[in-house]
Structure formats: C-alpha cells, structure tokens
Design a protein around this motif. Structure first.
Motif, mmCIF file in Angstrom:
data_model
loop_
_atom_site.group_PDB
_atom_site.id
_atom_site.type_symbol
_atom_site.label_atom_id
_atom_site.label_comp_id
_atom_site.label_asym_id
_atom_site.label_seq_id
_atom_site.Cartn_x
_atom_site.Cartn_y
_atom_site.Cartn_z
ATOM 1 N N ILE A 116 0.818 -1.207 0.000
ATOM 2 C CA ILE A 116 0.000 0.000 0.000
ATOM 3 C C ILE A 116 0.855 1.261 0.000
ATOM 4 C CG2 ILE A 116 -2.037 -1.023 1.074
ATOM 5 C CD1 ILE A 116 -0.967 -0.169 3.794
ATOM 6 N N ASP A 117 0.188 2.396 -0.316
ATOM 7 C CA ASP A 117 0.843 3.705 -0.252
ATOM 8 C C ASP A 117 0.677 4.343 1.122
ATOM 9 O OD1 ASP A 117 1.576 3.823 -3.067
ATOM 10 O OD2 ASP A 117 -0.556 4.122 -3.466
ATOM 11 N N GLN A 166 6.216 13.172 -3.620
ATOM 12 C CA GLN A 166 5.503 13.403 -4.875
ATOM 13 C C GLN A 166 4.351 14.386 -4.715
ATOM 14 O OE1 GLN A 166 4.247 9.503 -6.133
ATOM 15 N NE2 GLN A 166 6.337 8.759 -6.430
ATOM 16 N N LEU A 167 3.582 14.261 -3.612
ATOM 17 C CA LEU A 167 2.352 15.031 -3.454
ATOM 18 C C LEU A 167 2.498 16.283 -2.597
ATOM 19 C CD1 LEU A 167 -0.279 12.148 -3.054
ATOM 20 C CD2 LEU A 167 0.437 13.357 -5.123
ATOM 21 N N GLY A 168 3.641 16.444 -1.954
ATOM 22 C CA GLY A 168 3.894 17.683 -1.232
ATOM 23 C C GLY A 168 3.632 17.602 0.265
ATOM 24 N N TYR A 169 4.049 18.667 0.943
ATOM 25 C CA TYR A 169 4.043 18.701 2.398
ATOM 26 C C TYR A 169 2.798 19.405 2.943
ATOM 27 C CZ TYR A 169 8.837 17.270 1.525
ATOM 28 O OH TYR A 169 9.940 16.579 1.093
ATOM 29 N N TYR A 170 2.806 19.669 4.237
ATOM 30 C CA TYR A 170 1.687 20.348 4.885
ATOM 31 C C TYR A 170 1.680 21.835 4.534
ATOM 32 C CZ TYR A 170 0.897 16.276 7.876
ATOM 33 O OH TYR A 170 0.617 15.014 8.346
ATOM 34 N N ARG A 171 0.495 22.347 4.239
ATOM 35 C CA ARG A 171 0.363 23.784 4.071
ATOM 36 C C ARG A 171 0.424 24.444 5.439
ATOM 37 N NH1 ARG A 171 -3.377 25.689 -0.806
ATOM 38 N NH2 ARG A 171 -3.019 27.616 0.358
ATOM 39 N N THR A 172 1.049 25.599 5.498
ATOM 40 C CA THR A 172 1.229 26.292 6.776
ATOM 41 C C THR A 172 0.341 27.536 6.892
ATOM 42 O OG1 THR A 172 3.084 27.552 5.863
ATOM 43 C CG2 THR A 172 3.605 25.478 6.966
ATOM 44 N N ASP A 173 -0.585 27.708 5.943
ATOM 45 C CA ASP A 173 -1.399 28.925 5.903
ATOM 46 C C ASP A 173 -2.877 28.669 6.208
ATOM 47 O OD1 ASP A 173 -1.867 27.457 3.599
ATOM 48 O OD2 ASP A 173 -1.952 29.192 2.267
ATOM 49 N N LEU A 174 -3.180 27.521 6.831
ATOM 50 C CA LEU A 174 -4.579 27.165 7.081
ATOM 51 C C LEU A 174 -4.891 27.046 8.568
ATOM 52 C CD1 LEU A 174 -5.101 24.469 4.290
ATOM 53 C CD2 LEU A 174 -5.830 26.863 4.268
ATOM 54 N N GLY A 175 -4.109 27.691 9.399
ATOM 55 C CA GLY A 175 -4.336 27.610 10.834
ATOM 56 C C GLY A 175 -4.223 26.176 11.318
ATOM 57 N N GLY A 176 -5.181 25.769 12.170
ATOM 58 C CA GLY A 176 -5.128 24.426 12.733
ATOM 59 C C GLY A 176 -5.687 23.340 11.842
ATOM 60 N N SER A 177 -6.034 23.659 10.596
ATOM 61 C CA SER A 177 -6.610 22.661 9.699
ATOM 62 C C SER A 177 -5.646 22.212 8.610
ATOM 63 C CB SER A 177 -7.898 23.202 9.059
ATOM 64 O OG SER A 177 -8.898 23.372 10.038
ATOM 65 N N GLY A 178 -4.381 22.462 8.805
ATOM 66 C CA GLY A 178 -3.399 22.007 7.832
ATOM 67 C C GLY A 178 -3.378 20.496 7.706
ATOM 68 N N ASP A 179 -3.662 19.804 8.823
ATOM 69 C CA ASP A 179 -3.683 18.342 8.755
ATOM 70 C C ASP A 179 -4.874 17.848 7.935
ATOM 71 O OD1 ASP A 179 -5.408 19.269 10.697
ATOM 72 O OD2 ASP A 179 -4.989 17.663 12.133
ATOM 73 N N TYR A 180 -6.035 18.518 8.075
ATOM 74 C CA TYR A 180 -7.209 18.098 7.298
ATOM 75 C C TYR A 180 -6.966 18.272 5.798
ATOM 76 C CZ TYR A 180 -11.913 17.638 5.515
ATOM 77 O OH TYR A 180 -12.993 17.231 4.793
ATOM 78 N N GLU A 181 -6.422 19.419 5.415
ATOM 79 C CA GLU A 181 -6.135 19.657 3.993
ATOM 80 C C GLU A 181 -5.162 18.626 3.460
ATOM 81 O OE1 GLU A 181 -4.202 20.839 0.437
ATOM 82 O OE2 GLU A 181 -3.177 20.739 2.381
ATOM 83 N N PHE A 182 -4.150 18.297 4.262
ATOM 84 C CA PHE A 182 -3.151 17.314 3.862
ATOM 85 C C PHE A 182 -3.801 15.958 3.604
ATOM 86 C CE2 PHE A 182 -0.084 13.990 4.896
ATOM 87 C CZ PHE A 182 1.057 14.392 4.223
ATOM 88 N N ASN A 190 -6.425 12.249 -4.631
ATOM 89 C CA ASN A 190 -5.433 11.439 -5.340
ATOM 90 C C ASN A 190 -5.828 9.963 -5.230
ATOM 91 O OD1 ASN A 190 -2.898 13.055 -6.332
ATOM 92 N ND2 ASN A 190 -3.503 13.997 -4.396
ATOM 93 N N ASP A 191 -5.366 9.188 -6.171
ATOM 94 C CA ASP A 191 -5.736 7.769 -6.230
ATOM 95 C C ASP A 191 -4.610 6.910 -5.651
ATOM 96 O OD1 ASP A 191 -8.274 8.120 -7.401
ATOM 97 O OD2 ASP A 191 -7.331 8.423 -9.359
ATOM 98 N N LEU A 192 -4.474 6.981 -4.338
ATOM 99 C CA LEU A 192 -3.481 6.168 -3.651
ATOM 100 C C LEU A 192 -4.102 4.853 -3.212
ATOM 101 C CD1 LEU A 192 -1.843 8.862 -1.333
ATOM 102 C CD2 LEU A 192 -1.121 8.159 -3.626
ATOM 103 N N LYS A 193 -3.250 3.860 -2.996
ATOM 104 C CA LYS A 193 -3.734 2.610 -2.433
ATOM 105 C C LYS A 193 -3.694 2.741 -0.915
ATOM 106 C CE LYS A 193 -3.427 -2.402 -2.464
ATOM 107 N NZ LYS A 193 -2.702 -3.617 -2.926
ATOM 108 N N ILE A 194 -4.869 2.933 -0.310
ATOM 109 C CA ILE A 194 -5.007 3.143 1.126
ATOM 110 C C ILE A 194 -5.766 1.965 1.722
ATOM 111 C CG2 ILE A 194 -5.906 4.660 2.935
ATOM 112 C CD1 ILE A 194 -3.791 6.018 1.237
ATOM 113 N N LYS A 195 -5.286 1.455 2.832
ATOM 114 C CA LYS A 195 -5.982 0.343 3.489
ATOM 115 C C LYS A 195 -5.933 0.541 5.004
ATOM 116 C CE LYS A 195 -6.254 -4.713 3.761
ATOM 117 N NZ LYS A 195 -7.691 -4.754 3.431
ATOM 118 N N ARG A 196 -7.099 0.470 5.622
ATOM 119 C CA ARG A 196 -7.175 0.587 7.074
ATOM 120 C C ARG A 196 -6.486 -0.588 7.755
ATOM 121 N NH1 ARG A 196 -12.582 -0.905 10.300
ATOM 122 N NH2 ARG A 196 -11.886 -2.867 9.433
ATOM 123 N N LEU A 197 -5.774 -0.283 8.841
ATOM 124 C CA LEU A 197 -5.297 -1.308 9.758
ATOM 125 C C LEU A 197 -6.305 -1.365 10.897
ATOM 126 C CD1 LEU A 197 -3.188 -3.307 10.848
ATOM 127 C CD2 LEU A 197 -1.956 -1.355 11.836
#
Length: 267
Positions: A116-117, A166-182, A190-197
């Motif tokens: 997975i990615d 490839q897809l870039g880092y955290y934006r620093t201009d969104l206050g406390g929601s930089g993690d959500y945007e990321f 994006n079409d990544l292969k994501i799988k829950r553990l």
C-alpha cells in the motif's frame, strides 16, 4: 531487525514545544516498541523549559534532534519529514502515546503484506486515569466517507515517504486545519492505495498538543475544512458539517459505553 517481515524503515516524528510535563510518556512509548528499524526524529521549537533536558536523557534512542524556532506545528512537521530517511513516515506528538509496544511492528507488516501507499487505524482520547473519553474507530476506506465529514485520526496515518515527496508537504497557511487539507489532498483528491489497519494506533492525552485547543477552535476548524475543499476547486455537500459533528458525538458515546461496560479496548 532487518529480516523479510520487517523490511521497511519507519521514521517517527515528534514535534514539541515546552512539553516538559508530558514528553517523557511519548518518548517511552516509542523506545519500547518491539520493532527495531525505527528512525526517531524530534523537532523542538526551541523550548525554554526542561523539554530538551528530558529529551537528552533518551539521546541514545533518538536519531535526530532539531531545536530551532519554527512557524507553527505544520512547519515543524515539514522539517521532520524532510529530514526523514525511512520508507514509511508517521507522527506522534508530544503528550500522546503509541497504543502499545507492538504498534509499529503491525504497521510495518501491514505495508509489506498489502503493498500500500498509506494506512490509518483507530485511536482513543484518554484522561489522566487512562480512561477513554472519545473512541475513534475508523471504518474501511471509502473516498465517499469524506463527504460525510469523516477523517481518520491524523496521527494514525502512515505514508510511504516517496508518496509525500511526490504530493507535497503540509500547508502552513490554514491555521489548525493544515492536517485536514493534507489528508483530504492525499486520500480524496489522489488515487493512492489506502488500506485501514483494524487496530488501535495511538492514545491521545487530554491537554496534550493535539487536544488543548479543541473546544476553542471547533467551529473555526469546520470553516477551514470547507476552505480545504474549495482550494481543490470543489465545494463539500451541504451535510458535510452536521455529519462531521455527529461523528464526534458518536465517539463520546462509544467511550461512555466502554467505561460503563468495563470492556477493554483491544486490538
């Protein structure tokens, strides 16, 4: 431990600033992991208390310590990621803990066996008695969940480092929601292969860096998250915010059930 099962190096990043009262628990949760191939990186915002002194006590277990002023938590996270050399990158903020000593081993096996990615898992917010206050059990991955206000626990997410490059880092201009945007950018747009553990990854501590401003910023956070969609040229559905708030209420009820039934939270 570099056998075939444990073939990935995992870079763990802890950001901190004046966390002398809770950094030790975080450090202990990392150094007691059964998985050997961990690169541990500390990014400190040039603390003025004894945080660095405590970190120094664990120096033999830490690969890199960066201590300098930063432009906020997402700037600090970006510094950690850019200095990482592992195949997989994850976060554990000061004051929070990995759920148990086998977390990273399970994560590594998950990446190896599923090719997975990225991945995510469950989390629990605990009080000073280590009792659950909010329990976040994440469903199997579906992009459509984001429209209903879902987001996996930020620190339960682990990604291939090459994907971040490839897809870039955290934006620093969104206050406390930089993690959500990321996460939205990576998991939804994006079409990544994501799988829950299907396992608990971490214990958030009340009053830690992840939760200290939660109530004060709740409504502003929803507005910033709507902005994160619009930055991608998409407007979220009208039910986005109410569904998101309902999910949080469910987490409190689930925690109350665990306490009432005296049932243990197990992996």
């Amino acid at each position: 431990m570099n056998n075939k099962t444990n073939s990935f190096k995992v870079s763990l990043i802890t950001i901190c600033y004046n966390n002398e009262n809770d950094i030790r628990d975080t450090l202990e949760s990392v150094i007691t992991q059964t998985y050997d191939d961990i690169e541990y990186i500390i990014v400190d915002g040039q603390s003025s208390d004894n945080t660095l002194g405590i970190i120094g006590e664990y120096g033999s277990h830490i690969d890199k310590i960066i201590s300098e002023p930063d432009k906020g938590m997402y700037d600090a996270i970006n510094k950690g990621i850019k200095s990482a050399t592992g195949d997989i990158v994850g976060l554990i903020h000061a004051g929070d803990r990995l759920f148990d000593e086998r977390v990273i081993a399970r994560i590594a096996v998950h990446f190896v066996t599923n090719k997975i990615d990225g991945m995510y898992g469950h989390s629990v917010l605990v009080n000073q008695k280590d009792e659950p206050v909010r329990v976040n059990r994440s469903p199997e991955f579906r992009k459509s969940l984001f429209k209903a206000g879902w987001m996996p626990s930020h620190q339960s997410i682990y990604l291939k480092r090459e994907v971040i490059e490839q897809l870039g880092y955290y934006r620093t201009d969104l206050g406390g929601s930089g993690d959500y945007e990321f996460v939205l950018r990576y998991f939804y747009f994006n079409d990544l292969k994501i799988k829950r553990l299907d396992s608990y990854i971490l214990r958030f501590s009340m009053g830690g860096r992840s939760t200290s401003n939660y109530k004060k910023t709740l409504w502003k956070s929803q507005q910033r998250q709507i902005k994160a969609w619009k930055l991608q040229g998409v407007k979220p559905p009208f039910y986005f915010v109410p569904f998101k708030l309902l999910r949080k209420i469910k987490q409190f009820y689930l925690a109350a059930w665990y306490k009432f039934s005296n049932e243990r939270i197990l992996n």
